[in-house]
Design a protein around this motif. Sequence first.
Motif, PDB file in Angstrom:
ATOM      1  N   LEU A 129       0.858  -1.182   0.000  1.00 35.51           N
ATOM      2  CA  LEU A 129       0.000   0.000   0.000  1.00 35.51           C
ATOM      3  C   LEU A 129       0.895   1.233   0.000  1.00 35.51           C
ATOM      4  O   LEU A 129       1.685   1.435   0.927  1.00 35.51           O
ATOM      5  N   TYR A 130       0.763   2.044  -1.039  1.00 37.46           N
ATOM      6  CA  TYR A 130       1.675   3.174  -1.256  1.00 37.46           C
ATOM      7  C   TYR A 130       0.873   4.460  -1.341  1.00 37.46           C
ATOM      8  O   TYR A 130      -0.127   4.554  -2.070  1.00 37.46           O
ATOM      9  N   ASN A 131       1.304   5.471  -0.588  1.00 37.25           N
ATOM     10  CA  ASN A 131       0.714   6.807  -0.662  1.00 37.25           C
ATOM     11  C   ASN A 131       1.832   7.838  -0.738  1.00 37.25           C
ATOM     12  O   ASN A 131       2.812   7.755   0.021  1.00 37.25           O
ATOM     13  N   HIS A 162       4.799   6.995   1.865  1.00 37.87           N
ATOM     14  CA  HIS A 162       4.736   5.951   2.891  1.00 37.87           C
ATOM     15  C   HIS A 162       4.313   4.654   2.223  1.00 37.87           C
ATOM     16  O   HIS A 162       3.350   4.621   1.441  1.00 37.87           O
ATOM     17  N   THR A 163       5.057   3.580   2.491  1.00 37.68           N
ATOM     18  CA  THR A 163       4.751   2.267   1.933  1.00 37.68           C
ATOM     19  C   THR A 163       4.578   1.266   3.058  1.00 37.68           C
ATOM     20  O   THR A 163       5.469   1.103   3.902  1.00 37.68           O
ATOM     21  N   LYS A 164       3.423   0.636   3.101  1.00 37.70           N
ATOM     22  CA  LYS A 164       3.172  -0.462   4.037  1.00 37.70           C
ATOM     23  C   LYS A 164       3.224  -1.752   3.243  1.00 37.70           C
ATOM     24  O   LYS A 164       2.515  -1.903   2.244  1.00 37.70           O
ATOM     25  N   TYR A 165       4.073  -2.683   3.663  1.00 34.40           N
ATOM     26  CA  TYR A 165       4.291  -3.888   2.877  1.00 34.40           C
ATOM     27  C   TYR A 165       4.178  -5.132   3.759  1.00 34.40           C
ATOM     28  O   TYR A 165       4.398  -5.097   4.972  1.00 34.40           O
ATOM     29  N   GLU A 166       3.836  -6.222   3.104  1.00 33.81           N
ATOM     30  CA  GLU A 166       3.759  -7.526   3.768  1.00 33.81           C
ATOM     31  C   GLU A 166       4.071  -8.609   2.736  1.00 33.81           C
ATOM     32  O   GLU A 166       3.326  -8.785   1.777  1.00 33.81           O
ATOM     33  N   TYR A 167       5.190  -9.288   2.925  1.00 33.19           N
ATOM     34  CA  TYR A 167       5.580 -10.421   2.085  1.00 33.19           C
ATOM     35  C   TYR A 167       5.474 -11.662   2.950  1.00 33.19           C
ATOM     36  O   TYR A 167       6.132 -11.772   3.981  1.00 33.19           O
ATOM     37  N   PHE A 168       4.624 -12.614   2.536  1.00 32.79           N
ATOM     38  CA  PHE A 168       4.325 -13.709   3.450  1.00 32.79           C
ATOM     39  C   PHE A 168       4.024 -14.993   2.693  1.00 32.79           C
ATOM     40  O   PHE A 168       3.803 -15.006   1.488  1.00 32.79           O
ATOM     41  N   GLU A 172       7.305  -7.883   7.102  1.00 33.18           N
ATOM     42  CA  GLU A 172       6.339  -6.790   7.025  1.00 33.18           C
ATOM     43  C   GLU A 172       6.903  -5.555   7.698  1.00 33.18           C
ATOM     44  O   GLU A 172       7.830  -5.639   8.515  1.00 33.18           O
ATOM     45  N   GLY A 173       6.355  -4.422   7.348  1.00 32.38           N
ATOM     46  CA  GLY A 173       6.829  -3.185   7.941  1.00 32.38           C
ATOM     47  C   GLY A 173       6.323  -1.976   7.194  1.00 32.38           C
ATOM     48  O   GLY A 173       5.445  -2.060   6.325  1.00 32.38           O
ATOM     49  N   ASP A 174       6.888  -0.834   7.565  1.00 35.80           N
ATOM     50  CA  ASP A 174       6.542   0.447   6.954  1.00 35.80           C
ATOM     51  C   ASP A 174       7.822   1.162   6.558  1.00 35.80           C
ATOM     52  O   ASP A 174       8.825   1.108   7.274  1.00 35.80           O
ATOM     53  N   VAL A 175       7.756   1.844   5.440  1.00 37.14           N
ATOM     54  CA  VAL A 175       8.891   2.634   4.961  1.00 37.14           C
ATOM     55  C   VAL A 175       8.392   4.041   4.648  1.00 37.14           C
ATOM     56  O   VAL A 175       7.375   4.211   3.957  1.00 37.14           O
ATOM     57  N   VAL A 176       9.105   5.032   5.143  1.00 37.81           N
ATOM     58  CA  VAL A 176       8.827   6.433   4.824  1.00 37.81           C
ATOM     59  C   VAL A 176      10.007   6.980   4.037  1.00 37.81           C
ATOM     60  O   VAL A 176      11.166   6.794   4.425  1.00 37.81           O
ATOM     61  N   ASN A 189      14.903   6.546   1.583  1.00 38.79           N
ATOM     62  CA  ASN A 189      14.124   6.021   2.701  1.00 38.79           C
ATOM     63  C   ASN A 189      14.704   6.562   4.001  1.00 38.79           C
ATOM     64  O   ASN A 189      15.890   6.436   4.267  1.00 38.79           O
ATOM     65  N   VAL A 190      13.842   7.149   4.841  1.00 37.09           N
ATOM     66  CA  VAL A 190      14.318   7.780   6.080  1.00 37.09           C
ATOM     67  C   VAL A 190      13.873   7.025   7.324  1.00 37.09           C
ATOM     68  O   VAL A 190      14.369   7.298   8.418  1.00 37.09           O
ATOM     69  N   SER A 191      12.971   6.075   7.180  1.00 39.59           N
ATOM     70  CA  SER A 191      12.575   5.245   8.317  1.00 39.59           C
ATOM     71  C   SER A 191      12.112   3.883   7.809  1.00 39.59           C
ATOM     72  O   SER A 191      11.698   3.742   6.662  1.00 39.59           O
ATOM     73  N   GLY A 192      12.196   2.885   8.691  1.00 36.37           N
ATOM     74  CA  GLY A 192      11.838   1.525   8.309  1.00 36.37           C
ATOM     75  C   GLY A 192      13.064   0.642   8.201  1.00 36.37           C
ATOM     76  O   GLY A 192      14.206   1.118   8.145  1.00 36.37           O
TER      77      GLY A 192
END
Length: 645
Positions: free
Chosen positions: A320-322, A342-348, A365-369, A391-394
């Motif tokens: 999910l990318y915004n 902001h990217t919310k990701y989940e690889y499973f 899984e995690g979040d990247v800003v 990328n500054v966080s995650g």
Amino acid sequence: MTISVAQAQEKFQPVPDKKQKMSQKGEEPLDRQNNGSEKDKTAKRKEYDINLYKIITHDRDTMVIDTSLTIEKDYKYNYLRKDDFELMPFSNLGQTYNSLGYTFDRPSAFPSIGMRAKHFNYDEVEDVTYFNVPTPTTELFFKTAMEQGQLLDAFITMNTSKRMNFSIAYKGMRSLGKYQNILSSTGNFRLTANYRTKNDRYAMRAHFYSQDVLNNENGGITDEAVLDFQNGVEEFLDRSRLSVAFQDAENILVGKRYYLEHDYKIVRRKDSLRDNNLRVGHTFNYETKYYIYNQDRENAQFGTSYVPTFIRDRSQLRKLYNQASLSYMTKTFGDVKFKANHTKYEYFFDKILYIGSNVVPNKIEGDVVAVGGEWRHTIAGIDLRADLLANVSGELGGNYFKGRANYDLNDDINLGASIVINSKAPNFNFLVNQSDYIDYNWRSDFENERTQSLNFSLKSKKWLNADVSFTSLDNYTYFSGLTADAQVSPQQNEDAITYLKVKVGKEFRYGKFALNNTVMYQKVTQSGDVFNVPELVTRNTLYYTDKWFKKALFIQTGVTFSYFTEYFGNAYSPLLGEFYSQNQQKIGGFPRFDVFINAKVRRTRIYFKLEHLNSSFTGYNFFSAPNQPYRDFLVRFGVVWNFFS
């Protein structure tokens, strides 16, 4: 949709007045089609300039629909709808391609799911185009497949108003193939829309994309069958008789994407001295992908498994990318954009795996800003573009910078230069994998891959087209089969790899004859056989063009010669949906001759080709990858039909 070269770099424009007449030299007017009497048709017929039928790329470059028949169109008349000079197709349509060359001009700070062998026919966000047309426009593409199948690509777009456009397209393919258990079935469904308000304050474009790539897999022909193939044993000229590694496996990649990009002009000032505007924008992208490998029973090619029957591996990525952006444009400083996403990701995976008392992680899984900026400007005739993101966080660190300059020296010569610096985590399937096969379970701790690429180009119809790129790869991550009899595993190269690629194209014409040449030279400096490419790749086409039957029929016929030097070509793993490096078997060193007859009647293009005509008399040593033969001689035909309502 077949397109011409970029003509402008402009945003979506309203459709000009329908009374405007055609002005482009060499293109006939587009006639509105009507039912009824000839008198009614004459009364209602309208003419439109071909320049009004526009295609807008993701980067907002504008091109026009091109219905001509050129040798470049012949090169693009294939399953991918693009020139596949740097690709080596497998025997069946819809299978994967081995790479004869690489480009690194599309950087990203975020890793992909992997399964790269399944993505050649998968369109990313940057591949989607939008449209603006004065009348409904349709293209139908048809081509025969290898056996018991066909390829069809249907497309239609229309403007419901001067500022609102929709398009819908579907490309479907099914082909049984000549060998055992290599049926291919793929589908690409696309919806697009773009809109701009009358006052140009608000603009929007969006698309929905659903894609699937299904392949029956046989693991290639066996080593014994390779000998029968190379020796041309008559019994096995019927390729379905050749033994294959297995006949009970399939893999599939499925992806769905929902994309929206829109912006609003907060401030707009326009006078004779300045044209300033301030825009706020938002981009939304939700995408899911899953990859499945199914097999009825375990096979020694992949070792032993936890379960001897009904093997099923499934991995999935949700993203999910915004992005929010603020852009300011002036004549002095150009277009400057500040962006944050902001990217919310989940690889499973669909199961939890225990090895003794240890648990193999079944998800990342995690979040990247990330924050960054873009800049576009034209200074002294030089088109300048820059794009920066970090990328500054995650937990997934990454960054990239891409700068590009283009300059038209004159009406014929265009000069270009670009630099790409990229650092990102390896693809997700390098980091973690779960499988019913014991040796295909891992959790890796790799460093970021780092790429630096410098590129130069010269485009000239009069002289030549030339592209030169020099790339340095650090922490290159790959799947390795370099140790004989060992299972394929992810590895990261500690030493730097340097890659030089020089590609030159030139066409010579004499009367109605032409010789079109493309030659690519590559040089890799590395320790080991990690990054492998052929040193020389060439394609040469001698062809004849003319207009027959009082110029009602345009004819194009000739022969194409293709060749690449021997090298340790990557091998294919259907379990992973990936290619892997190997140094046991070389491929290449064989010629390919294709004879074609193409024709154009109004806006219908007809293609007829004798593929690999020389396969039976220049030696049966043609392979796309180790144990994966290339195609035998085959006759194929098809049409592309453009019409405008």
